[in-house]
Scaffold this active site. Structure first.
Site, PDB file in Angstrom:
ATOM      1  N   ARG A 164      42.851 -13.969 172.733  1.00  0.00           N
ATOM      2  CA  ARG A 164      41.905 -14.473 171.727  1.00  0.00           C
ATOM      3  C   ARG A 164      41.884 -16.010 171.713  1.00  0.00           C
ATOM      4  O   ARG A 164      41.741 -16.632 170.665  1.00  0.00           O
ATOM      5  CB  ARG A 164      42.253 -13.957 170.324  1.00  0.00           C
ATOM      6  CG  ARG A 164      42.172 -12.447 170.162  1.00  0.00           C
ATOM      7  CD  ARG A 164      40.752 -11.940 170.336  1.00  0.00           C
ATOM      8  NE  ARG A 164      40.611 -10.546 169.945  1.00  0.00           N
ATOM      9  CZ  ARG A 164      40.812  -9.507 170.761  1.00  0.00           C
ATOM     10  NH1 ARG A 164      41.148  -9.696 172.033  1.00  0.00           N
ATOM     11  NH2 ARG A 164      40.655  -8.268 170.315  1.00  0.00           N
ATOM     12  N   SER A 238      38.478  -7.734 163.509  1.00  0.00           N
ATOM     13  CA  SER A 238      39.855  -8.101 163.125  1.00  0.00           C
ATOM     14  C   SER A 238      39.841  -9.478 162.480  1.00  0.00           C
ATOM     15  O   SER A 238      39.344 -10.432 163.086  1.00  0.00           O
ATOM     16  CB  SER A 238      40.767  -8.158 164.346  1.00  0.00           C
ATOM     17  OG  SER A 238      40.795  -6.919 165.003  1.00  0.00           O
ATOM     18  N   GLU A 334      41.892 -14.815 163.071  1.00  0.00           N
ATOM     19  CA  GLU A 334      41.090 -14.790 164.300  1.00  0.00           C
ATOM     20  C   GLU A 334      39.685 -15.295 164.015  1.00  0.00           C
ATOM     21  O   GLU A 334      39.050 -15.951 164.839  1.00  0.00           O
ATOM     22  CB  GLU A 334      41.028 -13.348 164.844  1.00  0.00           C
ATOM     23  CG  GLU A 334      40.252 -13.249 166.139  1.00  0.00           C
ATOM     24  CD  GLU A 334      39.756 -11.847 166.452  1.00  0.00           C
ATOM     25  OE1 GLU A 334      40.590 -10.985 166.766  1.00  0.00           O
ATOM     26  OE2 GLU A 334      38.530 -11.632 166.397  1.00  0.00           O
TER      27      GLU A 334
HETATM   28  P1  FAD Z   1      29.602 -16.212 166.522  1.00  0.00           P
HETATM   29  O1  FAD Z   1      30.293 -15.519 165.395  1.00  0.00           O
HETATM   30  O2  FAD Z   1      28.195 -16.586 166.332  1.00  0.00           O
HETATM   31  O3  FAD Z   1      30.443 -17.507 166.919  1.00  0.00           O
HETATM   32  C1  FAD Z   1      31.831 -17.437 167.130  1.00  0.00           C
HETATM   33  C2  FAD Z   1      32.342 -18.818 167.547  1.00  0.00           C
HETATM   34  O4  FAD Z   1      31.823 -19.156 168.816  1.00  0.00           O
HETATM   35  C3  FAD Z   1      31.893 -19.937 166.614  1.00  0.00           C
HETATM   36  O5  FAD Z   1      32.920 -20.906 166.572  1.00  0.00           O
HETATM   37  C4  FAD Z   1      30.661 -20.492 167.280  1.00  0.00           C
HETATM   38  O6  FAD Z   1      30.422 -21.839 166.947  1.00  0.00           O
HETATM   39  C5  FAD Z   1      31.025 -20.342 168.740  1.00  0.00           C
HETATM   40  N1  FAD Z   1      29.888 -20.106 169.632  1.00  0.00           N
HETATM   41  C6  FAD Z   1      29.078 -19.017 169.638  1.00  0.00           C
HETATM   42  N2  FAD Z   1      28.183 -19.103 170.628  1.00  0.00           N
HETATM   43  C7  FAD Z   1      28.409 -20.277 171.257  1.00  0.00           C
HETATM   44  C8  FAD Z   1      27.804 -20.953 172.359  1.00  0.00           C
HETATM   45  N3  FAD Z   1      26.774 -20.424 173.035  1.00  0.00           N
HETATM   46  N4  FAD Z   1      28.305 -22.148 172.735  1.00  0.00           N
HETATM   47  C9  FAD Z   1      29.348 -22.704 172.078  1.00  0.00           C
HETATM   48  N5  FAD Z   1      29.956 -22.122 171.024  1.00  0.00           N
HETATM   49  C10 FAD Z   1      29.499 -20.918 170.624  1.00  0.00           C
HETATM   50  N6  FAD Z   1      36.161  -9.390 169.184  1.00  0.00           N
HETATM   51  C11 FAD Z   1      36.953  -9.008 170.227  1.00  0.00           C
HETATM   52  O7  FAD Z   1      37.432  -9.868 170.998  1.00  0.00           O
HETATM   53  N7  FAD Z   1      37.253  -7.708 170.451  1.00  0.00           N
HETATM   54  C12 FAD Z   1      36.780  -6.714 169.662  1.00  0.00           C
HETATM   55  O8  FAD Z   1      37.069  -5.548 169.899  1.00  0.00           O
HETATM   56  C13 FAD Z   1      35.940  -7.064 168.570  1.00  0.00           C
HETATM   57  N8  FAD Z   1      35.456  -6.117 167.727  1.00  0.00           N
HETATM   58  C14 FAD Z   1      34.659  -6.468 166.690  1.00  0.00           C
HETATM   59  C15 FAD Z   1      34.160  -5.455 165.864  1.00  0.00           C
HETATM   60  C16 FAD Z   1      33.321  -5.766 164.808  1.00  0.00           C
HETATM   61  C17 FAD Z   1      32.786  -4.657 163.930  1.00  0.00           C
HETATM   62  C18 FAD Z   1      32.955  -7.122 164.561  1.00  0.00           C
HETATM   63  C19 FAD Z   1      32.021  -7.461 163.448  1.00  0.00           C
HETATM   64  C20 FAD Z   1      33.483  -8.137 165.368  1.00  0.00           C
HETATM   65  C21 FAD Z   1      34.333  -7.813 166.447  1.00  0.00           C
HETATM   66  N9  FAD Z   1      34.863  -8.801 167.293  1.00  0.00           N
HETATM   67  C22 FAD Z   1      35.655  -8.440 168.361  1.00  0.00           C
HETATM   68  C23 FAD Z   1      34.600 -10.228 167.042  1.00  0.00           C
HETATM   69  C24 FAD Z   1      33.256 -10.712 167.626  1.00  0.00           C
HETATM   70  O9  FAD Z   1      32.406  -9.643 167.916  1.00  0.00           O
HETATM   71  C25 FAD Z   1      33.466 -11.521 168.908  1.00  0.00           C
HETATM   72  O10 FAD Z   1      34.310 -12.611 168.649  1.00  0.00           O
HETATM   73  C26 FAD Z   1      32.138 -12.024 169.481  1.00  0.00           C
HETATM   74  O11 FAD Z   1      32.351 -12.574 170.755  1.00  0.00           O
HETATM   75  C27 FAD Z   1      31.469 -13.072 168.581  1.00  0.00           C
HETATM   76  O12 FAD Z   1      30.183 -13.318 169.112  1.00  0.00           O
HETATM   77  P2  FAD Z   1      29.059 -14.026 168.264  1.00  0.00           P
HETATM   78  O13 FAD Z   1      27.925 -14.292 169.168  1.00  0.00           O
HETATM   79  O14 FAD Z   1      28.759 -13.199 167.070  1.00  0.00           O
HETATM   80  O15 FAD Z   1      29.778 -15.365 167.851  1.00  0.00           O
HETATM   81  N1  EPU Z   2      47.489   0.269 162.768  1.00  0.00           N
HETATM   82  C1  EPU Z   2      48.041   0.665 161.581  1.00  0.00           C
HETATM   83  N2  EPU Z   2      47.283   0.527 160.454  1.00  0.00           N
HETATM   84  C2  EPU Z   2      46.022   0.034 160.475  1.00  0.00           C
HETATM   85  C3  EPU Z   2      45.478  -0.392 161.688  1.00  0.00           C
HETATM   86  C4  EPU Z   2      46.226  -0.270 162.840  1.00  0.00           C
HETATM   87  O1  EPU Z   2      49.171   1.133 161.528  1.00  0.00           O
HETATM   88  O2  EPU Z   2      45.413  -0.022 159.400  1.00  0.00           O
HETATM   89  C5  EPU Z   2      48.257   0.460 164.011  1.00  0.00           C
HETATM   90  C6  EPU Z   2      47.668   1.624 164.822  1.00  0.00           C
HETATM   91  O3  EPU Z   2      48.205   2.848 164.404  1.00  0.00           O
HETATM   92  C7  EPU Z   2      48.059   1.270 166.219  1.00  0.00           C
HETATM   93  C8  EPU Z   2      48.071  -0.246 166.208  1.00  0.00           C
HETATM   94  O4  EPU Z   2      48.111  -0.649 164.850  1.00  0.00           O
HETATM   95  O5  EPU Z   2      49.375   1.721 166.490  1.00  0.00           O
HETATM   96  C9  EPU Z   2      46.874  -0.852 166.932  1.00  0.00           C
HETATM   97  O6  EPU Z   2      45.666  -0.467 166.284  1.00  0.00           O
HETATM   98  P1  EPU Z   2      44.252  -0.467 167.047  1.00  0.00           P
HETATM   99  O7  EPU Z   2      44.376   0.319 168.314  1.00  0.00           O
HETATM  100  O8  EPU Z   2      43.236  -0.044 166.057  1.00  0.00           O
HETATM  101  O9  EPU Z   2      44.031  -1.933 167.509  1.00  0.00           O
HETATM  102  P2  EPU Z   2      44.324  -3.340 166.809  1.00  0.00           P
HETATM  103  O10 EPU Z   2      45.532  -3.924 167.449  1.00  0.00           O
HETATM  104  O11 EPU Z   2      44.320  -3.206 165.342  1.00  0.00           O
HETATM  105  C10 EPU Z   2      43.009  -4.722 168.573  1.00  0.00           C
HETATM  106  C11 EPU Z   2      41.996  -5.820 168.567  1.00  0.00           C
HETATM  107  C12 EPU Z   2      40.602  -5.264 168.355  1.00  0.00           C
HETATM  108  C13 EPU Z   2      40.293  -4.304 169.501  1.00  0.00           C
HETATM  109  C14 EPU Z   2      41.345  -3.186 169.500  1.00  0.00           C
HETATM  110  C15 EPU Z   2      41.195  -2.257 170.681  1.00  0.00           C
HETATM  111  C16 EPU Z   2      43.093  -7.831 167.812  1.00  0.00           C
HETATM  112  C17 EPU Z   2      43.294  -8.804 166.717  1.00  0.00           C
HETATM  113  N3  EPU Z   2      42.310  -6.794 167.544  1.00  0.00           N
HETATM  114  O12 EPU Z   2      43.023  -4.158 167.269  1.00  0.00           O
HETATM  115  O13 EPU Z   2      39.681  -6.341 168.415  1.00  0.00           O
HETATM  116  O14 EPU Z   2      39.015  -3.752 169.360  1.00  0.00           O
HETATM  117  O15 EPU Z   2      42.671  -3.766 169.581  1.00  0.00           O
HETATM  118  O16 EPU Z   2      41.601  -2.901 171.842  1.00  0.00           O
HETATM  119  O17 EPU Z   2      43.637  -8.011 168.897  1.00  0.00           O
HETATM  120  C18 EPU Z   2      38.602  -7.998 167.085  1.00  0.00           C
HETATM  121  O18 EPU Z   2      39.188  -8.831 167.773  1.00  0.00           O
HETATM  122  O19 EPU Z   2      37.775  -8.299 166.189  1.00  0.00           O
HETATM  123  C19 EPU Z   2      38.853  -6.570 167.322  1.00  0.00           C
HETATM  124  C20 EPU Z   2      38.309  -5.589 166.604  1.00  0.00           C
END
Ligand code: FAD
Ligand code: EPU
Length: 338
Positions: A164, A238, A334
């Protein structure tokens, strides 16, 4: 390209927070952006680049210029029949880009299905899920230096990708607008089902022959079952990173909590599941008026309606304090706090 004043940002952030931007402009091309650079207040205004707004929490109005990045286009730039390089405009929706690749049989990002946001933000925090991170497929990106207007290319080894993390969240923060990103994909897939839940879901789906579309669908199913859909419940995924701690601290916690969720990093460090720490600290499913902690994933803070960004920030502060007091672990946010 138009510069608007006093723009409501609620439609532009997945937390659904009310905040206003003093100025906002949508750029659909580098030419648009260069035109914007000519605006009389460009150099003196604070600037925020916005993609899909899915990793941002507005805690106040933005007293500057919000630049919505809508650069479009998907292009196959190299293809030797097996290995390919595919380039996408920063404003392309990430999940639609993944679907484009999956349906064309381009393998490598299927595990990253259904991550909200745009292509341009994918390198910002080296997005990752289900055993794959963007750094695994990253080729290079193109950006424009915000102050000089010069176009710059960043190769893989220049981005300092980590968990991240990237140079764009650190030393290069706010210096560049990313305009396009190119990824290295393959026609022959190397399936990554190392994340246990994927194997389980493929079995539930009755899949007998692995394919990138089956993996993509499995990931979509898992994510939909535990992460709130931002179109229904405001959130930014997250809220905290999973903390990396010394092995000794993890061993100490495990004495009292044998079910501690942890993953090895190196001989001296392990990564803990922040969701587990937050749940054990009693926060999972907590609702404080219009906001709270998601009941299926304690790592996700949610806006049920008209919460203020500052209230969600304060909640994150309280969670940090209680996890620190209970486990001695420091959580790091994050989500980008504005
Ligand atoms: P924004 O929120 O618009 O911007 C994020 C940052 O990047 C800001 O600082 C912004 O200024 C900068 N930025 C954006 N675009 C540009 C650009 N073109 N040039 C320079 N700077 C820029 N993230 C994960 O890594 N893994 C996950 O599994 C994951 N799951 C998610 C699930 C949900 C339901 C949600 C809501 C979010 C999740 N995220 C996850 C976080 C998010 O989706 C990612 O971080 C995504 O890449 C953000 O993209 P965005 O375009 O919305 O960025
Ligand atoms: N867990 C709990 N309680 C909870 C949530 C999770 O005990 O309420 C435990 C689960 O049981 C599991 C462990 O935590 O043992 C991991 O949970 P999960 O697989 O849901 O993944 P996570 O570590 O919570 C990360 C990323 C997610 C990504 C998933 C899948 C980060 C900060 N988050 O979540 O990314 O989608 O793994 O790879 O690394 C994001 O960055 O926004 C995001 C959603």
């Amino acid at each position: 390209m138009q510069i608007e004043d006093n723009v409501a940002l609620k439609p532009y952030n997945t937390f659904g927070i009310e905040a206003n931007a003093k100025h906002m402009a949508t750029c659909t091309s580098v030419d648009d952006f260069n035109e914007l650079r000519g605006w009389k207040n460009f150099n003196t205004s604070p600037k925020l680049i916005l993609g899909g707004g899915s990793n941002i929490l507005f805690t106040k109005d933005y007293d500057g210029l919000v630049i919505k990045n809508d650069f479009k286009g998907i292009e196959l730039v190299e293809d030797d029949g097996e290995n390919l390089v595919i380039k996408a405009g920063a404003g392309e929706n990430w999940h639609q880009f993944v679907m484009h690749c999956v349906s064309n049989g381009y393998a490598g990002i299927e595990n990253l299905s259904l991550i909200p946001g745009n292509v341009g933000a994918s390198p910002m925090q080296n997005i990752g899920a289900y055993g794959v991170e963007i750094k695994d497929v990253f080729h290079q990106l193109t950006a424009v230096d915000m102050s000089s207007g010069e176009e710059v290319i960043f190769k893989l080894d220049e981005c300092n990708f980590g968990y991240r993390e990237s140079i764009f969240k650190n030393t290069a923060k706010d210096k560049y607008i990313i305009t396009s990103v190119a990824y290295r994909l393959k026609r022959t897939a190397q399936f990554n089902t190392s994340y246990g839940a994927i194997e389980q879901e493929l079995e539930n789906m009755g899949v007998t022959e692995l394919s990138i579309s089956a993996i993509s669908q499995a990931v979509i199913n898992i994510r939909s079952s535990k992460l709130p859909d931002p179109s229904k419940i405001g959130n930014a995924g997250s809220f905290f990173k999973n903390p990396v701690v010394p092995v000794e601290l993890a061993d100490k916690i495990r004495k009292d909590y044998p079910n501690l969720a942890s993953y090895p990093i190196d001989t001296a460090h392990v990564k803990l599941a922040a969701g587990w720490l937050i749940e054990q600290s009693g926060w999972k499913g907590k609702k404080l008026g219009d906001y709270g902690v998601h009941d299926k994933q304690a790592l996700v803070l949610v806006n049920y309606g008209n919460a203020k960004g500052i209230d969600i920030f304060d909640l994150s502060e309280q969670i940090k304090v209680s996890v620190k007091n209970k486990f001695g672990v420091e959580l790091e946010r994050e989500v980008n706090i504005i």
